[in-house]
Design a protein around this motif. Structure first.
Motif, PDB file in Angstrom:
ATOM      1  N   TYR A 494       0.835  -1.210   0.000  1.00 40.31           N
ATOM      2  CA  TYR A 494       0.000   0.000   0.000  1.00 40.31           C
ATOM      3  C   TYR A 494       0.866   1.256   0.000  1.00 40.31           C
ATOM      4  CZ  TYR A 494      -2.812   3.668   2.210  1.00 40.31           C
ATOM      5  OH  TYR A 494      -3.412   4.859   2.517  1.00 40.31           O
ATOM      6  N   ARG A 495       1.921   1.226   0.777  1.00 43.31           N
ATOM      7  CA  ARG A 495       2.818   2.387   0.796  1.00 43.31           C
ATOM      8  C   ARG A 495       3.543   2.558  -0.528  1.00 43.31           C
ATOM      9  NH1 ARG A 495       5.053   0.551   6.683  1.00 43.31           N
ATOM     10  NH2 ARG A 495       3.404   1.544   7.950  1.00 43.31           N
ATOM     11  N   GLN A 497       2.098   2.576  -3.234  1.00 39.59           N
ATOM     12  CA  GLN A 497       1.069   3.095  -4.135  1.00 39.59           C
ATOM     13  C   GLN A 497       0.337   1.993  -4.888  1.00 39.59           C
ATOM     14  OE1 GLN A 497       0.376   6.324  -3.854  1.00 39.59           O
ATOM     15  NE2 GLN A 497       2.079   6.476  -2.413  1.00 39.59           N
ATOM     16  N   TYR A 543      -4.066   4.948   7.444  1.00 38.14           N
ATOM     17  CA  TYR A 543      -5.143   5.438   6.594  1.00 38.14           C
ATOM     18  C   TYR A 543      -5.369   6.931   6.785  1.00 38.14           C
ATOM     19  CZ  TYR A 543      -6.663   0.709   5.277  1.00 38.14           C
ATOM     20  OH  TYR A 543      -6.744  -0.557   4.763  1.00 38.14           O
ATOM     21  N   ASN A 548      -2.088  10.484   3.144  1.00 39.65           N
ATOM     22  CA  ASN A 548      -3.054   9.558   2.552  1.00 39.65           C
ATOM     23  C   ASN A 548      -4.494  10.035   2.700  1.00 39.65           C
ATOM     24  OD1 ASN A 548      -0.974   7.705   1.925  1.00 39.65           O
ATOM     25  ND2 ASN A 548      -1.066   6.861   4.003  1.00 39.65           N
ATOM     26  N   ASN A 583      -7.414   9.474  -6.294  1.00 36.05           N
ATOM     27  CA  ASN A 583      -7.518   9.974  -4.920  1.00 36.05           C
ATOM     28  C   ASN A 583      -8.882   9.658  -4.318  1.00 36.05           C
ATOM     29  OD1 ASN A 583      -4.926  11.020  -5.092  1.00 36.05           O
ATOM     30  ND2 ASN A 583      -5.609  13.082  -5.581  1.00 36.05           N
ATOM     31  N   LYS A 586      -9.083   6.029  -3.521  1.00 40.38           N
ATOM     32  CA  LYS A 586      -8.235   5.725  -2.371  1.00 40.38           C
ATOM     33  C   LYS A 586      -8.937   6.100  -1.073  1.00 40.38           C
ATOM     34  CE  LYS A 586      -3.548   6.465  -0.586  1.00 40.38           C
ATOM     35  NZ  LYS A 586      -2.248   7.111  -0.835  1.00 40.38           N
ATOM     36  N   GLN A 590     -10.255   3.565   1.911  1.00 40.25           N
ATOM     37  CA  GLN A 590      -9.822   3.758   3.293  1.00 40.25           C
ATOM     38  C   GLN A 590     -11.015   3.945   4.225  1.00 40.25           C
ATOM     39  OE1 GLN A 590      -5.509   5.877   2.266  1.00 40.25           O
ATOM     40  NE2 GLN A 590      -7.240   7.112   2.819  1.00 40.25           N
TER      41      GLN A 590
END
Length: 1031
Positions: A494-495, A497, A543, A548, A583, A586, A590
């Motif tokens: 996840y980090r 991307q 999150y 993020n 975005n 994402k 989250q």
């Protein structure tokens, strides 16, 4: 005809017909014999079976051409006889088997009627059925190998090539009875059928994988026959009895002896490799077959071969497991139950229990490697089967999955497959286009059902059932696997991307909590709540980390962004649509994750509530409709799991914490306040008057923040002020406001009582005022009246309520923005000021000085501003006049009213000649607003006759039939409103625009009128006069 009871009498009855058929082979003689047989007792027929069959067999063996239909009639008669009797002689069975097989020409190209083919197949089938085990063994001796081979070849040709579905089905049934006899399975049968196994399996595989329109019965019959043939030759029990040396068959010709196969290890290994190819084809064709009986037959095939041929078909063990595992989640309960039952059995006590884990791990790794390719190339049905297979592997591995995933190769392959499969389709522009109506607007809880979580779209699939399978896979990983290892691994992705990693992480949490888990053995091994809480905490922090969480989701959104993100060197000034879409997705994922966290922890989510509530409320007001909807869904889950009745209760009971966070948010940044503004807006929308003590402190932070903000920041905070004064007006309604509505005041006074009583009261009041003005008042009248002392005045002065004080400060702050250079801010300030008049309505000590302060700026807006601002300013003026009344009369008559009337007169010429498009212009809307508000304004201010006549004269221009219909109606309403103030002057002015009225009585002196001709005003004037007479 009576039945023959004894063999002798039966023989006497049958003999003539048998002799006649032997002497002359005709169809009629065959029918006569059958008729006689049907009237013969079965027990007597059984004793005379060989005698009765002789003429029929003789007819088949007679050389030369036969009459049309004779062979078929003979075969049908034989079928009937064998269906009610049974053979006792092995020699008769052997001879009849050869005779029946020779009824058809050996050349397959020779045309033969379908009826005859069906009769031959049914005759052979009846022959096998009527033969017991003590007789049937003779067919399975090595010398019968040629006849057996010919019959099998014939039946296979019928089953594959015939167009008649009935012939194909009966051929398969006959083959099943021939290849799977009800005899004791020994080495001789396996050795005999080993010669036919390659051809039988090849043809049956072609039938199974043939035309899908052939029907499920043909496919299931071929699958069942394929499994039975392989089992009879390759069963471990049969192969264990095979000697190392090839046996010698005495009395067998050399050519036939060469056809016999010795099933040694080399042959078994070679045959297993060839059978694996066929098995893979069958699996690929039938695993996703739409008919459940075909899938059930495939499961039975895997079950049979797995139970009896595990050692001999070692290379096919993975494929057999694949068949069983792939149907553990089948839609049909019969298939699902059969697969689960057998898999549970073999996982506990089957012969493969020692190597099952290794086979499953290897199969899991192989499937993970090919999973992305399969899901990108298969249709939806194939994808569902592939994912069901993966799900079954994980269920069957169970606790052993923890050790499998400790292998870096397995974990890497599986995670790559999942992330590639879950790759989102970010091409939809709707994600950016769908927005909330305001930058701080929030969705209501009742809107959750309509918005909900936006439907995810993926690159490689569209069917929601596929996503459901993938989520089940992820939950099983979290349930059986090492949760900490998996979360660390996917958190790293996840980090990096990898957006689909969020979906996997969310489902891992649900799986670790044991939610929606389908375990093979039914056991639940969920993590302890304390362990789960410690594992979820870093996920929540990741999150909601600013990098993020504070992301731009749509054009011109005023999202609170991190300062480092604003100072990115070389970054584009405006992000692309694809970036904003990513975005938004994402953030939605989250938010969905936070909802999963609450669902997994239940009431134990309370320790994380302080970290999650404020960010959730921030996103509930996100400009993107998709993000705000996901936030509302998450808030709904959190409120339910934490024991709150609804979202309103959740916010209200945590308002003190939220107020503190909002205060910090307003002080921290000087340019962007989007997050704090949205949270404050949500608090106002969902809380009640109990929030008032906290609100006063928040206002002390909010008002300075507006001063320190740039234009964009003020545009965000002004809607919050608007919502604030709106809520204060609803929380503290004034009962006397409705009593002071202009439309109800003056008419009520006019119509109460009779005219005589009104005139009496008027004269009495006039006389008293006259004496009082002259000072002619007796002292006794004021003896009891004492001047109030200053101390009493100070003590009687009430304290200002908190909500009034807040409204006062907000109104004063808005006054400063009435002259702002930005038109949007001026509009927002005017709207907020207008709403603030409602709580201040009864506070004249505050309202009148405020009106005095507002007036100079308001006049400039009314006279020198843009049309849109002027429209809001006029609405503000109407509300201010309704609140201040006499205090505003002179100011309005002097500064504002002449300009409005001049504008109405000048615009009347424009609208009179305008077309239909004019009603969509801003000028038209302004005209209509002034016309609608003028009546209320004049009544509230109680204008004098001269000013009233000016207003009436301006409105008369809009009674023209050439004016737009809406403006005519607005002018009519205004005149009716003015009639409440002085109906006589309105009536008199209207009469000037039409013919003079008739004198109601002869004693009255008629006045001189200047009559006007009928014109475009006449109709509307008459309508208004009629309505005035009806009042």
């Amino acid at each position: 005809m009576a039945s023959k009871t004894y063999p002798q009498s039966a023989f006497e009855g049958l003999r003539p017909f048998c002799v006649q058929l032997t002497m002359e082979q005709t169809v009629q003689n065959v029918k006569n014999l059958r008729t006689q047989i049907s009237s013969t007792d079965v027990s007597s027929l059984q004793d005379l079976l060989d005698y009765v069959l002789f003429p029929l067999r003789f007819s088949l063996k007679t050389p030369g051409p036969k009459m049309p239909g004779l062979v078929q009639a003979v075969l049908e008669c034989i079928i009937y006889i064998l269906s009610i009797t049974y053979l006792k002689s092995p020699i008769s069975l052997q001879e009849m088997f050869s005779e029946l097989c020779s009824c058809l020409p050996p050349d397959p190209l020779t045309p033969v009627a379908e009826e005859l083919k069906l009769a031959v197949v049914l005759a052979v089938q009846s022959l096998l059925r009527s033969s017991g085990a003590d007789v049937l063994y003779v067919l399975y001796k090595p010398p019968m190998l040629p006849e057996m081979g010919f019959t099998i070849t014939l039946l296979l040709r019928f089953a594959e090539q015939e167009k008649s579905r009935e012939i194909r089905l009966e051929a398969l049934n006959c083959l099943e009875r021939l290849l799977m006899p009800e005899l004791k399975q020994d080495t001789s049968l396996g050795n005999l059928f080993a010669s036919f196994l390659p051809g039988v399996c090849t043809v049956l595989t072609r039938i199974i994988c043939g035309d899908p329109k052939q029907g499920y019965r043909i496919t299931t019959g071929a699958i069942r026959l394929w499994a039975g043939a392989v089992n009879s030759v390759m069963s471990d029990e049969s192969l264990a009895q095979v000697s190392e040396k090839k046996p010698v068959y005495p009395g067998l010709s050399g050519r036939v002896a060469e056809l016999m196969v010795h099933r040694d290890r080399t042959w078994v290994k070679h045959s297993a490799s060839r059978l694996l190819i066929h098995l893979q084809k069958i699996t690929e064709r039938c695993s996703a077959d739409p008919h459940w009986k075909v899938r059930l037959a495939l499961v039975n095939l895997a079950q049979l071969l797995h139970a009896h041929c595990w050692n001999s078909l070692g290379e096919a063990a993975g494929t057999l497991l694949q068949i069983l595992v792939g149907h553990m989640s089948d839609d049909r309960p019969e298939v699902k139950a059969r697969a689960r039952e057998f898999l549970l059995k073999i996982s506990q006590e089957g012969p493969a229990s020692r190597t099952l884990g290794e086979v499953l791990s290897e199969s899991l790794h192989s499937l993970a490697v090919t999973l992305p390719r399969l899901l990108s190339s298969q249709d939806d049905q194939g994808k569902l089967h592939t994912l069901a297979l993966l799900l079954g592997y994980l269920q069957l591995l169970g606790p052993r999955l923890r050790f499998t995933l400790h292998s870096p190769a397995h974990l890497q392959r599986l995670s790559s497959a999942l992330l590639q499969t879950l790759e989102l389709d970010l091409c939809s522009v709707k994600v950016v286009e769908e927005r909330l109506p305001s930058s701080v607007a929030t969705l209501k809880q009742q809107d959750i059902a309509h918005t909900g979580v936006h439907q995810k779209t993926f690159r490689f699939f569209r069917d929601p059932n596929i996503l459901s399978y993938i989520q089940s896979v992820c939950r099983l990983l979290g349930y059986y696997g090492d949760f900490y290892l998996l979360t660390d691994h996917f958190l790293g992705l996840y980090r990096a991307q990898r957006l689909p990693a969020v979906i996997v992480l969310n489902q891992l949490v649900l799986g670790a909590a044991g939610i929606d888990i389908e375990s093979l053995n039914g056991g639940i091994q969920a993590l302890e709540v304390s362990e789960l809480l410690d594992a979820i905490r870093p996920l929540l922090e990741e999150y909601t980390d600013p990098t993020n969480w504070h992301l731009l989701t749509c054009q011109d959104s005023d999202e609170l962004v991190d300062r480092l993100a604003l100072l990115r060197v070389g970054g584009p000034s405006k992000p692309a649509i694809s970036e904003m879409t990513a975005n938004a997705w994402k953030l939605c994922l989250q938010l969905e994750g936070i909802a999963c966290f609450a669902q997994a922890l239940g009431s134990s989510f309370h320790p994380l509530l302080i970290s999650a509530l404020y960010p959730l409320l921030e996103k509930a007001g996100d400009p993107s409709l998709m993000v705000s909807g996901a936030a509302m869904v998450a808030l709904d889950h959190v409120s339910q799991e934490c024991g709150y009745k609804n979202i309103n209760r959740l916010i209200e009971l945590n308002a003190d914490y939220l107020a503190s966070e909002v205060s910090v948010g307003l002080r921290r940044l000087r340019h962007r306040h989007g997050g704090a503004a949205r949270v404050l807006h949500a608090m106002l929308e969902n809380c009640g008057p109990s929030l008032l003590p906290l609100l006063y402190e928040l206002v002390q932070d909010l008002l300075p923040a507006i001063d320190h903000s740039q234009n964009e920041g003020a545009k965000i905070l002004f809607p919050v002020l608007n919502s604030l004064v709106t809520r204060l007006g609803k929380w503290f309604p004034l009962a006397d406001i409705t009593a002071q509505v202009p439309n109800a005041s003056i008419p009520q006074q006019m119509h109460d009582g009779s005219v005589a009583e009104e005139m009496t009261r008027f004269l009495q009041d006039h006389i008293e005022q006259h004496y009082l003005a002259k000072g002619d008042v007796e002292e006794e009248e004021f003896a009891d009246v004492l001047p109030p002392s200053e101390e009493d005045n100070d003590n009687q002065k009430p304290s200002i309520p908190t909500h009034v004080q807040i409204t006062k400060e907000v109104a004063e702050k808005c006054t400063h923005f009435l002259s702002h250079s930005d038109a949007q801010l001026r509009i927002q300030a005017l709207d907020t000021l207008r709403l603030s008049l409602i709580p201040l309505h009864s506070q004249e000590d505050i309202l009148l000085p405020l009106a005095h302060k507002i007036w100079p700026c308001l006049v400039k807006r009314l006279l020198q501003d843009e049309p849109l601002v002027l429209l809001r300013a006029f609405q503000m003026l109407v509300s201010l006049a309704a609140s201040c009344k006499d205090f505003m009369r002179q100011r309005v008559c002097k500064d504002a009213l002449p300009a409005f009337l001049t504008s109405l007169r000048s615009q009347a010429l424009v609208s009179c000649h305008a077309g239909p498009v004019y009603s969509h212009t801003l000028g038209f809307k302004l005209q209509k607003a002034i016309l609608d508000g003028s009546g209320t304004l004049c009544v509230d201010l109680a204008l004098g006759d001269s000013d009233l006549l000016e207003v009436i004269d301006s409105c008369m221009l809009y009674l023209s039939a050439r004016q737009p219909k809406q403006l005519q109606e607005a002018a009519t309403r205004t005149l009716l409103s003015l009639s409440q103030l002085d109906p006589d002057i309105v009536w008199l002015h209207l009469c000037d625009w039409q013919s003079p009225p008739e004198v109601p009585h002869s004693c009255l002196v008629p006045l001189s009128w200047t009559p006007r001709p009928h014109d475009e005003y006449t109709q509307n004037v008459c309508n208004v006069l009629q309505k005035l007479q009806g009042l």
